[in-house]
Design a protein around this motif. Structure first.
Motif, PDB file in Angstrom:
ATOM      1  N   LYS A 145       0.826  -1.202   0.000  1.00 14.83           N
ATOM      2  CA  LYS A 145       0.000   0.000   0.000  1.00 14.83           C
ATOM      3  C   LYS A 145       0.864   1.257   0.000  1.00 14.83           C
ATOM      4  O   LYS A 145       0.503   2.272  -0.612  1.00 14.83           O
ATOM      5  N   GLN A 146       2.009   1.208   0.675  1.00 19.04           N
ATOM      6  CA  GLN A 146       2.937   2.337   0.624  1.00 19.04           C
ATOM      7  C   GLN A 146       3.411   2.585  -0.808  1.00 19.04           C
ATOM      8  O   GLN A 146       3.475   3.734  -1.267  1.00 19.04           O
ATOM      9  N   PHE A 147       3.757   1.516  -1.521  1.00 19.06           N
ATOM     10  CA  PHE A 147       4.191   1.677  -2.906  1.00 19.06           C
ATOM     11  C   PHE A 147       3.076   2.300  -3.736  1.00 19.06           C
ATOM     12  O   PHE A 147       3.310   3.226  -4.517  1.00 19.06           O
ATOM     13  N   THR A 325       2.765  15.456   1.419  1.00 19.91           N
ATOM     14  CA  THR A 325       3.402  14.409   2.214  1.00 19.91           C
ATOM     15  C   THR A 325       4.172  13.360   1.404  1.00 19.91           C
ATOM     16  O   THR A 325       5.267  12.956   1.789  1.00 19.91           O
ATOM     17  N   ASP A 326       3.639  12.904   0.266  1.00 16.39           N
ATOM     18  CA  ASP A 326       4.276  11.788  -0.433  1.00 16.39           C
ATOM     19  C   ASP A 326       5.541  12.188  -1.182  1.00 16.39           C
ATOM     20  O   ASP A 326       6.381  11.331  -1.472  1.00 16.39           O
ATOM     21  N   THR A 327       5.697  13.462  -1.507  1.00 16.94           N
ATOM     22  CA  THR A 327       6.940  13.893  -2.143  1.00 16.94           C
ATOM     23  C   THR A 327       8.117  13.622  -1.222  1.00 16.94           C
ATOM     24  O   THR A 327       9.157  13.079  -1.641  1.00 16.94           O
ATOM     25  N   LEU A 328       7.981  13.993   0.035  1.00 21.24           N
ATOM     26  CA  LEU A 328       9.057  13.753   0.996  1.00 21.24           C
ATOM     27  C   LEU A 328       9.298  12.258   1.169  1.00 21.24           C
ATOM     28  O   LEU A 328      10.456  11.816   1.260  1.00 21.24           O
ATOM     29  N   LYS A 329       8.243  11.460   1.198  1.00 24.87           N
ATOM     30  CA  LYS A 329       8.395  10.007   1.355  1.00 24.87           C
ATOM     31  C   LYS A 329       9.168   9.405   0.192  1.00 24.87           C
ATOM     32  O   LYS A 329       9.990   8.502   0.372  1.00 24.87           O
ATOM     33  N   VAL A 330       8.899   9.875  -1.026  1.00 27.43           N
ATOM     34  CA  VAL A 330       9.611   9.368  -2.198  1.00 27.43           C
ATOM     35  C   VAL A 330      11.110   9.659  -2.082  1.00 27.43           C
ATOM     36  O   VAL A 330      11.949   8.787  -2.344  1.00 27.43           O
ATOM     37  N   LEU A 331      11.455  10.873  -1.686  1.00 26.71           N
ATOM     38  CA  LEU A 331      12.866  11.246  -1.578  1.00 26.71           C
ATOM     39  C   LEU A 331      13.564  10.492  -0.458  1.00 26.71           C
ATOM     40  O   LEU A 331      14.769  10.219  -0.540  1.00 26.71           O
ATOM     41  N   GLU A 332      12.821  10.159   0.584  1.00 27.49           N
ATOM     42  CA  GLU A 332      13.416   9.451   1.719  1.00 27.49           C
ATOM     43  C   GLU A 332      13.550   7.955   1.470  1.00 27.49           C
ATOM     44  O   GLU A 332      14.526   7.327   1.910  1.00 27.49           O
TER      45      GLU A 332
END
Length: 626
Positions: A145-147, A325-332
């Protein structure tokens, strides 16, 4: 003609827009409903028949997934559906890597499922389709689900409906996951296992969300198609290539006279003989060939990050400003990691240079940072970074500047001349109708690394944007400039009203309820003006903070508008942003000025006086609660 304010459907869990089969929002009409959604309250979960597609798995996708699990799954495996093998490979790698990092190794299988109609009487447009199924133990569902959420690369609801239309009419399915579709045609299934990796199962990581359908809020595929085509001047899906060409031309702004009409083969803007001109995007050499389309805005951001990881030396990226929120998650979660400068102020630019100098001191031969990602302006604080200073720093230290222009949009601001890569969510104001997803990425042909980036994209770009989604997106976007002008003017009038009664606006009210109006006209205006076009406005999005939680909740609950996730709709749409996006990290978000009581509002095309009266109603309620 602009929309007239009317009493919206505020039924909890219903589709927004109402009665729209592929709606990309959902009605969460009260503050308590939003909290209940985040906490998984049964009354809210049971009411949900729609949702934002990266957070809520559409009923048609759930139904198709259940069929695939029953056909190919073993030992209670769950699945995620992908449009290509490449996407499925990325999904498998993500699940395996994240599970390993968590100390709970798992296994993932990939199945290629070719679905094709057997009935030769079907129209030639009913072509077979290849579905790529990622199968995993149920305890790995949260990672899958995260993906799905972070990348936006999963299949669309229209693609799921098309697959279901090719399957038999009565495959075994769970009643709770039934979704209306037309009668199925016979199919031939050919599956192929890429590989099987078996490792011990991990302990439970969570469970997937299930939903119940409300018959009043979903339409049959035939009904939905009829309504969209009858009232939406839509084209058959065979016009997909023309629609995509029209979209790339519209985004690159090279069409001399954009047309609202259709030619025999597809949209006139996508015809081979349409008259073109040099781009008006601030970089005249940009062409439609510099524009790449993706199934969602997040998949465009994820793909931009993958482009940088593949085309340049490995190095950390920078997230400048508080982003969606998801932009930061992608970079991390992909690549070497990320430096997060969450305020995005001029003082952070000095901090950024100090980080770069420190990296160079530690390893002079390495690239200090690979890229900087920023939104212009940011969501939800509508803060505009000093893009000229960041460009100068990028030139000095040789990193790439990636700008998300979704909120500003290229009718209002020119950021391409400063950026190496510009990304945008087409699902928002470019579409406006909130019934189709899409994303874009534009390469700046004047960028220092353009040749390298272009060569990498030429070698690796994969078009996974489903033709039917592109057809609807093209239809929706034909008048986007006109719509943006109306929304800009409406939003300016609303924000001027609200700021006049706010603490930040110097109101004379003894007990004001509004503390701050976050809107580019008032927040870092000098940076916004540096990119604002002569005829551009300030966009259709703003946020409010309040002097008390009671005032915040009263304002939200009493707004007579649609309330749910997403933005950039032709109708006014509001949400308690921090509750929906950062409920599990409220204190962390507050450190960057994103308060728990923040309300984000996307203004629509309603008649202006009615719109203003709606906000006055909410103001009176907030001031009474104060």
């Amino acid at each position: 003609m602009t929309a007239v304010l009317s009493a919206p459907n505020h039924t909890l869990g219903s589709a927004v827009p109402p009665f729209t089969q592929h709606a990309i929002s959902v009605s969460l009409p009260t503050w308590a409903d939003n909290v209940g959604y985040e906490e998984g309250e049964k009354r809210v979960a049971d009411a949900m028949v729609s949702g934002y597609p990266r957070f809520f798995i559409h009923l048609s996708i759930q139904k198709l997934a259940r069929i695939c699990e029953q056909k190919f799954g073993v030992n209670d495996e769950k699945c995620l559906l992908c449009p290509s093998k490449k996407v499925a490979d990325h999904c498998r790698s993500f699940i395996l890597d994240r599970a390993s990092l968590a100390g709970t190794p798992t296994h993932v299988r990939l199945v290629q499922y070719h679905i094709c109609p057997e009935d030769t009487l079907l129209p030639s447009s009913h072509l077979g389709i290849e579905l790529h199924i990622v199968l995993f133990p149920s305890e790995a569902s949260p990672l899958a689900k995260q993906f799905w959420q972070h990348t936006g690369l999963g299949i669309s609801s229209r693609l799921a409906d098309y697959c279901l239309s090719l399957l038999p009419a009565d495959p075994p399915t769970s009643p709770a996951l039934s979704s209306p579709t037309s009668p199925r045609t016979p199919f031939k299934g050919l599956n192929k296992h890429y590989n099987v990796r078996r490792t011990p199962r991990s302990p439970p990581l969570g469970s997937a969300i299930t939903t119940n359908s409300n018959p009043q809020d979903v339409l049959s595929r035939d009904q939905g198609t009829y309504l969209e085509e009858r009232y939406g001047r839509n084209l058959p899906v065979t016009a997909g290539p023309y629609a995509k060409r029209a979209l790339r031309r519209r985004i690159s702004d090279v069409i001399v006279r954009d047309s609202l009409e259709d030619c025999p083969q597809g949209p006139c803007a996508g015809a081979q003989d349409v008259e073109l001109r040099p781009s008006r995007r601030g970089v005249k050499d940009v062409t439609e060939d510099d524009v790449y389309l993706f199934p969602t805005g997040m998949s465009a951001i994820w793909s931009a990050h993958q482009l940088i990881l593949g085309a340049r030396q490995p190095a950390k990226s920078v997230c400048f400003g508080f982003p969606y929120t998801d932009t930061l998650k992608v970079l991390e979660k992909w690549g070497p990691g990320c430096h997060f400068l969450g305020h995005g102020l001029d003082s952070d630019i000095a901090t950024l240079e100090a980080i770069i100098v420190q990296e160079l001191s530690a390893n002079p031969s390495a690239l200090p940072i690979a890229s900087l990602f920023m939104e212009f302006p940011s969501n939800p604080l509508l803060r505009s970074a000093n893009i000229s200073l960041l460009r100068a720093l990028a030139d000095k230290y040789d990193f790439l500047l990636v700008v998300d222009e979704t909120i500003g949009n290229f009718v209002n601001v020119d950021v391409l001349q400063h950026a190496d890569i510009v990304v945008s969510s087409l699902s928002k104001i470019f579409s406006g109708d909130a019934n189709a997803m899409g994303g874009s990425m534009v390469l700046n042909p004047h960028g220092r690394h353009y040749a390298t980036l272009k060569a990498y994209m030429s070698a690796t770009y994969e078009d996974t944007y489903f033709d039917e989604d592109a057809v609807f997106m093209e239809r929706n976007s034909r008048d986007f400039t006109r719509r943006i002008r109306i929304i800009d003017e409406n939003t300016l009038a609303v924000c001027d009203l609200l700021r006049s009664r706010s603490v930040s606006g110097g109101t004379s009210l003894p007990s004001p309820s509004i503390k701050e109006v976050f809107y580019p006209k008032y927040i870092t205006p000098e940076n916004y003006y540096a990119c604002k076009l002569p005829e551009g406005g300030y966009g259709g999005l703003f946020s409010l903070t309040f002097t008390s939680n009671a005032a915040s909740q009263a304002f939200f609950d009493n707004m007579p508008f649609q309330k749910g996730p997403s933005l950039g709709t032709n109708f006014t749409l509001a949400c308690p942003y921090t509750i929906l996006a950062h409920y599990a990290e409220l204190e962390w978000a507050a450190e960057y000025g994103v308060e728990e009581g923040l309300v984000r509002i996307s203004v629509g095309m309603e008649e202006r006086e009615g719109l203003l009266e709606g906000f006055r109603v909410a103001l009176r309620a907030a001031e009474a609660a104060r």
